[in-house]
Every structure is written in C-alpha cells, then in structure tokens.
Design a protein around this motif. Structure first.
Motif, PDB file in Angstrom:
ATOM      1  N   SER A  37       0.829  -1.205   0.000  1.00  0.00           N
ATOM      2  CA  SER A  37       0.000   0.000   0.000  1.00  0.00           C
ATOM      3  C   SER A  37       0.863   1.256   0.000  1.00  0.00           C
ATOM      4  O   SER A  37       0.504   2.257  -0.625  1.00  0.00           O
ATOM      5  N   LEU A  38       2.016   1.217   0.661  1.00  0.00           N
ATOM      6  CA  LEU A  38       2.919   2.372   0.656  1.00  0.00           C
ATOM      7  C   LEU A  38       3.499   2.613  -0.737  1.00  0.00           C
ATOM      8  O   LEU A  38       3.588   3.761  -1.196  1.00  0.00           O
ATOM      9  N   ILE A  39       3.907   1.544  -1.400  1.00  0.00           N
ATOM     10  CA  ILE A  39       4.453   1.691  -2.758  1.00  0.00           C
ATOM     11  C   ILE A  39       3.387   2.248  -3.693  1.00  0.00           C
ATOM     12  O   ILE A  39       3.634   3.159  -4.482  1.00  0.00           O
ATOM     13  N   HIS A  40       2.187   1.687  -3.584  1.00  0.00           N
ATOM     14  CA  HIS A  40       1.083   2.150  -4.427  1.00  0.00           C
ATOM     15  C   HIS A  40       0.757   3.608  -4.121  1.00  0.00           C
ATOM     16  O   HIS A  40       0.458   4.407  -5.034  1.00  0.00           O
ATOM     17  N   LEU A  41       0.803   3.970  -2.838  1.00  0.00           N
ATOM     18  CA  LEU A  41       0.535   5.345  -2.427  1.00  0.00           C
ATOM     19  C   LEU A  41       1.576   6.296  -3.000  1.00  0.00           C
ATOM     20  O   LEU A  41       1.234   7.389  -3.467  1.00  0.00           O
ATOM     21  N   VAL A  42       2.828   5.905  -2.962  1.00  0.00           N
ATOM     22  CA  VAL A  42       3.898   6.730  -3.529  1.00  0.00           C
ATOM     23  C   VAL A  42       3.627   7.010  -5.002  1.00  0.00           C
ATOM     24  O   VAL A  42       3.714   8.162  -5.463  1.00  0.00           O
ATOM     25  N   LEU A  43       3.303   5.971  -5.750  1.00  0.00           N
ATOM     26  CA  LEU A  43       3.073   6.119  -7.189  1.00  0.00           C
ATOM     27  C   LEU A  43       1.904   7.061  -7.474  1.00  0.00           C
ATOM     28  O   LEU A  43       1.999   7.947  -8.334  1.00  0.00           O
ATOM     29  N   ASN A  44       0.811   6.888  -6.751  1.00  0.00           N
ATOM     30  CA  ASN A  44      -0.375   7.713  -7.003  1.00  0.00           C
ATOM     31  C   ASN A  44      -0.213   9.138  -6.470  1.00  0.00           C
ATOM     32  O   ASN A  44      -0.673  10.097  -7.101  1.00  0.00           O
ATOM     33  N   TYR A  45       0.422   9.269  -5.324  1.00  0.00           N
ATOM     34  CA  TYR A  45       0.685  10.595  -4.737  1.00  0.00           C
ATOM     35  C   TYR A  45       1.599  11.400  -5.661  1.00  0.00           C
ATOM     36  O   TYR A  45       1.401  12.598  -5.881  1.00  0.00           O
ATOM     37  N   GLU A 291      12.746  -1.221   1.523  1.00  0.00           N
ATOM     38  CA  GLU A 291      11.858  -0.518   0.599  1.00  0.00           C
ATOM     39  C   GLU A 291      10.752   0.236   1.338  1.00  0.00           C
ATOM     40  O   GLU A 291      10.277   1.271   0.863  1.00  0.00           O
ATOM     41  N   THR A 292      10.363  -0.271   2.521  1.00  0.00           N
ATOM     42  CA  THR A 292       9.340   0.407   3.305  1.00  0.00           C
ATOM     43  C   THR A 292       9.831   1.773   3.752  1.00  0.00           C
ATOM     44  O   THR A 292       9.129   2.781   3.632  1.00  0.00           O
ATOM     45  N   GLU A 293      11.041   1.832   4.259  1.00  0.00           N
ATOM     46  CA  GLU A 293      11.623   3.104   4.706  1.00  0.00           C
ATOM     47  C   GLU A 293      11.860   4.042   3.525  1.00  0.00           C
ATOM     48  O   GLU A 293      11.663   5.258   3.641  1.00  0.00           O
ATOM     49  N   ILE A 294      12.254   3.485   2.381  1.00  0.00           N
ATOM     50  CA  ILE A 294      12.439   4.305   1.180  1.00  0.00           C
ATOM     51  C   ILE A 294      11.115   4.963   0.786  1.00  0.00           C
ATOM     52  O   ILE A 294      11.066   6.158   0.463  1.00  0.00           O
ATOM     53  N   CYS A 295      10.039   4.195   0.841  1.00  0.00           N
ATOM     54  CA  CYS A 295       8.716   4.738   0.510  1.00  0.00           C
ATOM     55  C   CYS A 295       8.328   5.866   1.458  1.00  0.00           C
ATOM     56  O   CYS A 295       7.771   6.890   1.032  1.00  0.00           O
ATOM     57  N   ILE A 296       8.590   5.676   2.735  1.00  0.00           N
ATOM     58  CA  ILE A 296       8.238   6.700   3.721  1.00  0.00           C
ATOM     59  C   ILE A 296       9.014   7.989   3.445  1.00  0.00           C
ATOM     60  O   ILE A 296       8.455   9.097   3.521  1.00  0.00           O
ATOM     61  N   GLN A 297      10.288   7.865   3.099  1.00  0.00           N
ATOM     62  CA  GLN A 297      11.093   9.051   2.776  1.00  0.00           C
ATOM     63  C   GLN A 297      10.572   9.714   1.503  1.00  0.00           C
ATOM     64  O   GLN A 297      10.527  10.950   1.403  1.00  0.00           O
ATOM     65  N   MET A 298      10.185   8.927   0.524  1.00  0.00           N
ATOM     66  CA  MET A 298       9.630   9.482  -0.714  1.00  0.00           C
ATOM     67  C   MET A 298       8.305  10.201  -0.438  1.00  0.00           C
ATOM     68  O   MET A 298       8.046  11.291  -0.979  1.00  0.00           O
ATOM     69  N   LEU A 299       7.470   9.597   0.402  1.00  0.00           N
ATOM     70  CA  LEU A 299       6.210  10.232   0.760  1.00  0.00           C
ATOM     71  C   LEU A 299       6.445  11.538   1.505  1.00  0.00           C
ATOM     72  O   LEU A 299       5.729  12.526   1.288  1.00  0.00           O
ATOM     73  N   ARG A 300       7.461  11.554   2.349  1.00  0.00           N
ATOM     74  CA  ARG A 300       7.786  12.787   3.074  1.00  0.00           C
ATOM     75  C   ARG A 300       8.197  13.889   2.105  1.00  0.00           C
ATOM     76  O   ARG A 300       7.773  15.044   2.242  1.00  0.00           O
TER      77      ARG A 300
END
Length: 468
Positions: A37-45, A291-300
């Motif tokens: 869900s985080l990866i998908h969120l990154v892509l859509n965000y 990859e989870t932490e990478i997604c969180i940094q990208m979302l930030r």
C-alpha cells in the motif's frame, strides 16, 4: 513468497496447528499489505503532484483540493510521524468520510458522463443530415463484416462484450413493446439470485438513462450541467451547419473537461484507498524491508512539496529505482494470502476469536477490499441476502417499464432511441444463437430509413473494427 508463508497457508487449509499458523499468516499478510500500500501510495501521490504541477486542476477544484489537504494532514500525522499524532479511530473515520465525499462526486460525474453519451448518440446520427456529406454504405456488406468482427475471438467474454458494444450502436428498429420484452427476459435471468443483484442491475440501468439523478446533479460543476441542459432543449429539426458546429465544439470541450475531472477523482480515490489500507495495517505491521523506509522518505518529500507548492525533490525520483519491481512481487504474494482469506474468516472464526485476533483479521478483510481493483467498493458487511423470486422481479420490471414509458412520452424519438441503445448495450447477451445475432444485425441495418443515421452507424462500426 517465502517458503514459511506457503507452508502456513497449506497448514491452515488443512486445519493444522491453527493457534500458531493463523497469527503467523495474519502477520505476514499485514506486512506485505503495508509495504504494498505504501508503494502504491507513492506512485499515485507522485502522479497527483504531477497533475497539479502540469495543470493546476487540483487546487482549482474546491472539493478535490479539500480532500488532498486532508490527505496531506493525515499522512503527516500518521505514516510520516514517529508517533501516531492523530487519534487512530478518528483517522479511520476521516478516511471513511473522504471515501464518501469522493463517491458522491463520482456519482454526479458518472451521471454527467451518461447524459453526454446519450446526446452524443443523437448528435452523431444527425451529423450527415446537417453537413450534407455522403459516404457510401452497403448494408449487407457492413452486416457481414460486423458479424465477422463479433466472432473473430474465441474468448466468450470478449465476444459478449463486442455484441453489447455493436448492438448499442446499431440503429434501433423495434417497437417499445419489443424492447420491454427484451428487458423482461433480461430481468428474468436474475430469478433465484440475491435481491441485491437485481437491485444493483436495475439501479445501473436507471442511472445510465438518467431516470434517477444523484444528489448534486445540476449543482456540482454547473458549467457541465449547463451544457447538458442546452442539449436537452435542442431543436434538432431547425439546426443548421453553423449552429451544429458550434454545439459540437462546446460538446468536445465539455467532454474533455469531464474526462479530466473523472481521471482526477479516480486518482484521488486510489490515494485514499492506499492510505486507508496502510493505516489499517499500521498498528500491526512489523515490516523491516528497506523498501518500506524508502517509501516513507519518498512520501515525506512529496508531502513537503505539496504543502510548499514546490517541485518534486530529486531524491524522490531516485527512489523509484530502489523500489522497482517490488510492487509486482508483493502483488503476487498478496494474491496468495488473499486467496484463502474468505475461507479463513468463515471456517476459522471461532479460533480467531479464541486467540484474540479478531481486530487484525477485520483489518485484513477491509484491506483486501481497499487494495482490490474496485475503487469504490462498499466496505460494509452485507446482511444475509434474500432471494429474488418472480414476484419481486416482476415488481421491479413493472416499475422500470412505467418510468421508461413516462420518459418516452416526454422525449423525442432521437433521445428515446439513444436511451434504448444505451440500455440494450448494458443488458446481458440474450441471443440464443449466432444466426439470431446475424438476423438482428441485418434487420437493424436494412430497415434503417434514415440515411444520416445509417452513415453514422457505418462510420462508428468501421472505427470500432479498425481499433482491433
């Protein structure tokens, strides 16, 4: 998928060591769902940020802008926080409220789309009569080509889809009584099924032809509603080339605007569903993948860019290289986890309660819906279904026929034929043989006395066949 997770799934299906295997299964599933869900969120965000940077349409739309503002805040207070700053229950309630808001807007936009499609059907069929352009049409040849197009595939679902598309574009040459017979035959297919299935089908038909207008129709996006009103008041018999061309230009601009709005709202619902799924998993996840932490940094980075109306940071683009391919792998894992979830929830309910895992499995049930391909899926559990008998179906049919009859009485034949065609294309295939389909196509084309409509139909069918 890890061997251990595969073994847990096998053991659960064989009722082995459930008190140990069910929590292990739930934990692995929740971790995968959280990361996915985080990866998908990154892509859509990221895509939504690009839409805003390229067009400014997000901030220009009060509803969409308001939804995204709430997303930014909730994201900051939950996923991007070292501690859960927002009350968790309140955050979940907020996600439900956002989904309701987007559902309401999409219902209105869908109704506008249905209305424009009805009038497009009408406008297409009067075009040649106004422009004076003539294209040669050989009915028998067109019928043969159309019939061949339907059955060039072996996939039954593809064939049925093509039949619906083609019959929805053919000239409607049947009496209202015959059309209502088709409607009756279609509804009778649902005899013995759940009442909700009948209700959903009838609701779809009614909304498609604008018998039921949603809350906000005519009020939301008044610039679109105004064009639809103009189309509804159209005096087709007195149109000339100049007025037709002006109307078609306005129609094209409106449909492009509507398409853009629909795309933005679909993307917004994707973002809401992704964040909702991540929040449901958050209290239970123990994901330690990098990859989870990478997604969180990208979302930030994306969050800060949104709030500051700044460009997307370079490190966000770089992050996609590090998570490339992970979504596909996780998607396959989640499919395997999800494949046994319905059985787990129904067959092991008592064990789940005994080991006090009700909450995590309730969350998994919701997550499986949120991560499905159905963006606007109903998250509430349905009560036990009642069966639709012939009496129930007849009542639904009579009500629909009554409303359609009244509609037909207040509209011209061009709009009425558009309504019949739209409903016809939404009905399951009722033909009993290929010969019956062939006869219908030939009859429809050969008995079309309106040359403008026949030429329009030929052009549409040719375009449809050329796209293959």
């Amino acid at each position: 998928m890890k061997k251990e997770d595969k073994k847990n799934i096998r053991d659960i299906m064989q009722y082995k060591d459930l008190e140990m295997k069910l929590p292990a299964y739930a934990g692995a599933y929740i971790n995968a769902a959280y990361e996915y869900s985080l990866i998908h969120l990154v892509l859509n965000y990221y895509t939504m940020k690009e839409v805003e940077d390229d067009t400014g349409n997000v901030s220009a739309d009060p509803c969409l802008s308001g939804v995204m503002d709430r997303i930014h805040t909730l994201l900051f207070q939950t996923i991007l926080s070292d501690e859960l700053k927002a009350d968790y229950t309140a955050a979940i309630e907020e996600m439900n409220a956002l989904r309701d808001t987007l559902k309401q807007k999409m219902t209105v936009l869908t109704a506008y789309t249905d209305a424009l499609q009805l009038y497009e059907y009408v406008l297409n069929r009067i075009e040649y009569g106004i422009t004076g352009e003539v294209i040669p049409v050989e009915e028998s040849e067109l019928a043969a080509r159309g019939f061949g197009y339907l059955f060039e595939d072996n996939d039954k679902m593809v064939v049925n889809s093509k039949i619906q598309m083609v019959t929805g574009q053919l000239p409607i040459r049947m009496t209202k009584g015959r059309f209502f017979d088709y409607l009756t035959d279609t509804l009778n297919i649902y005899n013995g099924s759940d009442k909700s299935a009948v209700d959903d089908f009838v609701k779809m038909l009614r909304s498609t032809v604008l018998l039921d207008l949603p809350e906000g129709y005519g009020r939301d996006y008044p610039e679109i509603a105004k064009v639809i009103t103009t189309l509804g008041e159209l005096d087709i018999k007195n149109m000339n080339l100049t007025s037709y061309q002006a109307l078609m230009e306005q129609f094209s601009l409106t449909t492009a605007h509507l398409t853009e709005l629909v795309s933005n709202y679909l993307l917004a619902m994707d973002i809401v569903n992704d964040l909702y799924a991540a929040l449901l998993a958050l209290p239970y996840e123990k994901n330690e993948e990098k990859e989870t932490e990478i997604c969180i940094q990208m979302l930030r980075g994306l969050h800060d860019a949104f709030v500051a109306s700044a460009g997307i940071p370079e490190f966000v683009d770089d992050g996609f290289m590090e998570i490339e391919g992970v979504q596909e792998i996780l998607g396959e894992d989640i499919m395997q986890f999800e494949s046994i979830l319905p059985a787990v929830l129904s067959e092991h309910k008592d064990t789940i309660s005994w080991i006090m895992s009700d909450k995590i499995f309730t969350s998994l049930s919701l997550i499986s819906k949120l991560l499905s391909s159905s963006l606007f899926v109903d998250l509430e559990e349905k009560d036990e279904e009642e069966t639709a008998d012939s009496e129930y179906i007849t009542a639904k049919r009579d009500e629909l026929v009554k409303d359609l009859t009244e509609f037909f009485e207040h509209h011209g034949k061009e709009v009425n034929r558009a309504v019949m065609a739209s409903m016809f294309s939404s009905m399951p295939v009722l033909f009993n043989s290929q010969e019956e389909i062939k006869d219908y196509i030939e009859y429809s084309l050969n008995h079309c006395g309106n040359s403008s409509e026949l030429m329009a139909c030929a052009r549409i069918l040719e375009d449809m066949m050329e796209e293959e």
